[in-house]
Design a protein around this motif. Sequence first.
Motif, PDB file in Angstrom:
ATOM      1  N   GLU A  48     -46.211 -70.988  56.788  1.00 38.33           N
ATOM      2  CA  GLU A  48     -46.103 -72.070  56.395  1.00 38.33           C
ATOM      3  C   GLU A  48     -46.498 -72.595  55.107  1.00 38.33           C
ATOM      4  O   GLU A  48     -44.774 -73.546  53.758  1.00 38.33           O
ATOM      5  N   CYS A  49     -47.607 -72.175  54.960  1.00 40.66           N
ATOM      6  CA  CYS A  49     -47.435 -72.308  53.489  1.00 40.66           C
ATOM      7  C   CYS A  49     -46.360 -71.029  52.413  1.00 40.66           C
ATOM      8  O   CYS A  49     -46.003 -71.426  51.133  1.00 40.66           O
ATOM      9  N   GLU A  50     -46.398 -70.059  53.056  1.00 42.49           N
ATOM     10  CA  GLU A  50     -45.141 -69.335  51.866  1.00 42.49           C
ATOM     11  C   GLU A  50     -43.591 -69.445  52.041  1.00 42.49           C
ATOM     12  O   GLU A  50     -43.236 -70.080  51.155  1.00 42.49           O
ATOM     13  N   PRO A  77     -54.509 -65.411  44.982  1.00 39.77           N
ATOM     14  CA  PRO A  77     -55.136 -65.674  46.354  1.00 39.77           C
ATOM     15  C   PRO A  77     -53.868 -65.701  47.521  1.00 39.77           C
ATOM     16  O   PRO A  77     -53.454 -67.495  46.709  1.00 39.77           O
ATOM     17  N   HIS A  78     -54.221 -65.699  48.442  1.00 40.94           N
ATOM     18  CA  HIS A  78     -52.677 -66.437  49.461  1.00 40.94           C
ATOM     19  C   HIS A  78     -53.763 -66.540  50.919  1.00 40.94           C
ATOM     20  O   HIS A  78     -54.546 -65.414  51.388  1.00 40.94           O
ATOM     21  N   CYS A  79     -53.385 -67.611  51.312  1.00 40.61           N
ATOM     22  CA  CYS A  79     -53.819 -67.974  52.307  1.00 40.61           C
ATOM     23  C   CYS A  79     -53.339 -67.337  53.835  1.00 40.61           C
ATOM     24  O   CYS A  79     -53.953 -66.743  55.523  1.00 40.61           O
ATOM     25  N   LEU A  80     -52.265 -66.672  53.760  1.00 40.93           N
ATOM     26  CA  LEU A  80     -51.150 -65.902  54.289  1.00 40.93           C
ATOM     27  C   LEU A  80     -50.613 -66.145  55.644  1.00 40.93           C
ATOM     28  O   LEU A  80     -50.221 -65.592  56.742  1.00 40.93           O
ATOM     29  N   GLN A 132     -50.413 -77.362  47.091  1.00 40.95           N
ATOM     30  CA  GLN A 132     -50.563 -78.287  48.223  1.00 40.95           C
ATOM     31  C   GLN A 132     -50.771 -77.717  49.108  1.00 40.95           C
ATOM     32  O   GLN A 132     -51.279 -78.265  50.526  1.00 40.95           O
ATOM     33  N   CYS A 133     -51.783 -76.148  49.096  1.00 42.96           N
ATOM     34  CA  CYS A 133     -52.065 -76.255  50.329  1.00 42.96           C
ATOM     35  C   CYS A 133     -53.647 -75.890  50.866  1.00 42.96           C
ATOM     36  O   CYS A 133     -54.281 -75.642  49.155  1.00 42.96           O
ATOM     37  N   SER A 134     -54.459 -76.261  51.642  1.00 42.75           N
ATOM     38  CA  SER A 134     -55.767 -76.861  52.110  1.00 42.75           C
ATOM     39  C   SER A 134     -56.462 -75.578  52.178  1.00 42.75           C
ATOM     40  O   SER A 134     -58.016 -75.763  51.997  1.00 42.75           O
ATOM     41  N   ARG A 135     -55.807 -74.077  52.489  1.00 42.48           N
ATOM     42  CA  ARG A 135     -56.680 -73.809  52.986  1.00 42.48           C
ATOM     43  C   ARG A 135     -57.116 -72.584  51.937  1.00 42.48           C
ATOM     44  O   ARG A 135     -57.100 -72.385  50.663  1.00 42.48           O
ATOM     45  N   PHE A 136     -57.735 -71.845  52.509  1.00 47.20           N
ATOM     46  CA  PHE A 136     -58.626 -70.869  51.522  1.00 47.20           C
ATOM     47  C   PHE A 136     -57.839 -69.316  51.293  1.00 47.20           C
ATOM     48  O   PHE A 136     -56.883 -69.044  52.356  1.00 47.20           O
ATOM     49  N   LYS A 166     -59.921 -70.585  47.013  1.00 46.66           N
ATOM     50  CA  LYS A 166     -58.729 -71.127  47.715  1.00 46.66           C
ATOM     51  C   LYS A 166     -57.291 -70.616  47.283  1.00 46.66           C
ATOM     52  O   LYS A 166     -57.081 -69.740  46.748  1.00 46.66           O
ATOM     53  N   CYS A 167     -56.518 -70.856  48.104  1.00 50.13           N
ATOM     54  CA  CYS A 167     -54.687 -70.567  48.310  1.00 50.13           C
ATOM     55  C   CYS A 167     -54.774 -71.056  46.945  1.00 50.13           C
ATOM     56  O   CYS A 167     -54.619 -71.799  46.615  1.00 50.13           O
ATOM     57  N   LEU A 168     -53.429 -70.127  46.437  1.00 51.62           N
ATOM     58  CA  LEU A 168     -53.463 -70.447  45.414  1.00 51.62           C
ATOM     59  C   LEU A 168     -51.916 -71.518  45.190  1.00 51.62           C
ATOM     60  O   LEU A 168     -52.190 -72.652  44.039  1.00 51.62           O
TER      61      LEU A 168
HETATM   62 ZN   LIG Z   1     -51.964 -71.504  51.870  1.00 54.18          ZN
END
Ligand SMILES: [Zn+2]
Lengths: 546, 546
Positions: free
Chosen positions: A477-479, A471-474, A531-535, A526-528
Amino acid sequence: MTDTKDQSKAQKKAEKQTKQAKQTTVPVVGGKKTDDIIGITVKKSENFSQWYQEVVLKAELIEYYTEISGFFIMRPATMYIWNTIRKWFQERIEAMGVEETSFPMFLSQKSLEKEKAHVEGFAPELAWVTKAGEKDLDVPVAVRPTSEAVMYPYYAKWIRSHRDLPFRLNQWNSVVRWEAKQTTPFLRAREFLWQEGHTAHLTEEQAAKEVLEILELYAGIYEQLLAVPVVRGRKTEAEKFAGGYYTTTVEGYIPSNGRGIQGATSHCLGQNFSKMFDITVEDPNEKGKHLYVWQNSWGLSTRVIGVMVMIHGDDKGLVLPPRIAKIQSILIPVGLTAKMTAEEKEAHLKKLDEILDILKKAGVRAESDLRDGYTPAWKFNDWELKGVPLRIEFGPKDAAKDVVSYARRDTGEKGTIPIAELTTKVPEMLETIQQDMYNRAEKAFREHRLQITNWDEVVPALDAKNLVIIPHCLVPECEEQIKEMTKGRSDESPDTPEGQKAPSMGMKSLCIPFEQPEGIVKGETKCLNPQCSRFAEAWCMFGRSY
Amino acid sequence: MTDTKDQSKAQKKAEKQTKQAKQTTVPVVGGKKTDDIIGITVKKSENFSQWYQEVVLKAELIEYYTEISGFFIMRPATMYIWNTIRKWFQERIEAMGVEETSFPMFLSQKSLEKEKAHVEGFAPELAWVTKAGEKDLDVPVAVRPTSEAVMYPYYAKWIRSHRDLPFRLNQWNSVVRWEAKQTTPFLRAREFLWQEGHTAHLTEEQAAKEVLEILELYAGIYEQLLAVPVVRGRKTEAEKFAGGYYTTTVEGYIPSNGRGIQGATSHCLGQNFSKMFDITVEDPNEKGKHLYVWQNSWGLSTRVIGVMVMIHGDDKGLVLPPRIAKIQSILIPVGLTAKMTAEEKEAHLKKLDEILDILKKAGVRAESDLRDGYTPAWKFNDWELKGVPLRIEFGPKDAAKDVVSYARRDTGEKGTIPIAELTTKVPEMLETIQQDMYNRAEKAFREHRLQITNWDEVVPALDAKNLVIIPHCLVPECEEQIKEMTKGRSDESPDTPEGQKAPSMGMKSLCIPFEQPEGIVKGETKCLNPQCSRFAEAWCMFGRSY
Ligand SMILES: [Zn+2]
Ligand SMILES: [Zn+2]
């Protein structure tokens, strides 16, 4: 015309260089010229990188172009595969109404500057021509890395009305990207062959439809011709084509090192380029109102051949899927002993020739190997190295029983076929080989795409040669963060190509598969990335990759 | 990623440039945009150069690449012709055993230096890449002008035994020759598409045989596909391929300006390159003795299309020989008046659709033009401009008589064909058109090849748009003299391309025709050049030429 003394000196120098080239291009292993050894000197599982380099060289797909690093010579075995793909794809895009064109290989600084995001993506790899003969050019020109900036000024001229839409052109050519990274035959070269399609449409919907039609053709080339399974999906913002709207992709998987590999991409450029290059038509529904066209571009390169080699090859060398094999079946006389009379031998070879004829008439691309001075065993090795899908042996014992003996290249399976049944059994067997090769590769890919919802399992999964679907926020920066977080584990396995050893590479996003598993609840899951707080927005496929 | 302000500025600049490009690429004649005029604005006989430029542009064969001078865009109409030629030739060389390859587009200084005479021929036109991204290359590389120096180091490696001979490779690609001279679409461009074959043989005899086989295929492309007559012959020493042994050629003739034009060349390179690049095999008849292989190279380029256009085109535009026309027959509804009911119109168009089907099933590449908002007369002009060989009209009057009306593009001849006879008559007529086009061009060429034995007749013959066949010594210095001696007459005719006006060009040798007239007695007949004291070696064809 030339001074004889000079010429003789130049000649000697040239001779010396050629001799050196001859020596240096023969790989030497353990003091013995590997060139004299039939077959591959390392196991695929033990040193994947050297294995691959030996296979493409010894199966005569590729020659290293020692004059300029990062370039490769495509030999006839490669061109046969590429031309088969070309014909298959060309027929299908012609039926869609795509026409062929050929634009110059150079682009001017001026057209490059029009689309900034696009040019930034390619600028570090542009090859610049600055001189013609002895004279400096007033304005340097670059060899195309792709042709958006070459072609679109003319789209603005040629597209005059919505009746000209869809406007679709394709060209087959080579492009140059002067990579700083380590090059690898087929997968990453400074020049490669490809096709590039560039189309314009009235609406986003029409453009979107074509993007997927082309992607499905790309998937067809992998799956139906090369027996290579792919995952269809969309690239994330971070990985999409520079300057485009969105990118769709087919992604492959190399079991030997667990890497993902981008197979081919079909881009919707949106109206970004049409705005930069002023490509407009009058709105058919509102006189005087101008619309920017919707554009696509899509390309498939000789990379496909490298993916096929990596997936299907084995310790004996190349293994070709029958549909793209120039020689599908090689016919080898065996058991011709010194005791036989000349007449007996002649009669046997005549019969073998008849069998060859039968196979050819049945539509099988068959040849016989009648070379003198080589044992059958040597010939077996030679054709195995070159990947011929089906070997047929014919000896006096076979003749006595009115059969031929066969050996499948993919499985090594052996058996006999009655001569009377050749016309049906051999084409059937070739089709079975094709299917089995695909099925095995499909299973390997399926079993190594792990759907993961626990971050701690990610790196162990990668280390066990899997791709992961998480699951990822896309968000780009998270990538970037994920890439860093998955780096740095020791990667001492000898099959890691040079230049990519220690620390191990981080994983990057490969695609958002069109086939999404269940389980993501928008605004809840949640994004896996811990360190990321996004959905999470979607399941996204990540992996170490080429 | 990019600064919005910068981008907007760049966008505006780009828009302005695109608009300028749009305007400047539409030729303006007498204040009226010629783009709005259907058809060609000048007569072929009055301004041949402008006529040609308009035809290739307006028939949509070519677009001028305004970004970099000397380059042209090949549009779909061109690619169809080129692909037809490619397929025809590819089938035939495959049957000869020639395999396909693809070498890199760049060559290094080092390999260039090996063959001095060869490189001197190309050095002034080499495009040099000196930079990749922001970095200067350690060693500049040149874009191939032809691939001898790219390929032959590998021939030395690959050819290991006389059993590897003949060794034959061909590649389809583009090459770059940065011409300083005025460029002309198809005929002289800085980049052009071609095929280049490179082969190696054990003996001179075997090489010589192939040279002629290939030359005959080149003649076949001209004569059988493009309906263009050619003279087969051998180049003189002065005009042969740089570094080669001898060059054979097919030579064409442009009636409009009386110029000769080199059609395609098939070279025997002898052992010159094999000595430079050390390409040897062991003598099959003497163990331990090494032989240098005999090499050939041969190429045919998109130039062929320009020759075809110049010969067959007329004041209405392009005239395509049926065998290379993408659309062989265009079907146009006529006589649909305002008085007809919607049902009547629909019924008529349905019948027209059936006729289209009949033609397609008969193997004719036919299409119908059902565009709204254009008169039949406008459509006639449009398809004449584009060179479609056969127009078929179908109106209510035709329907009443169960016939179609036709107009031949090449002669303008009109008539009717019963619908019941379409499947035989239309293919027959297309074949007749093909033959008639060839015959007319053949007659024009034959009548303008003057066999001359009186020097004083030479220049008047040239001025009357002839080529001349004269007794000649074949010595380069004499050719140089002849070129000077035939220069300098005023050449005010408006059909002389720009940059070649006043003084008129001197004549050069085109070839020594294989078909030699009678009349030269060795050691007796003098060279026709009055300043030359040598004896004539052969009849040699001279002319002003491209
Ligand atoms: Zn993320
Ligand atoms: Zn002379």
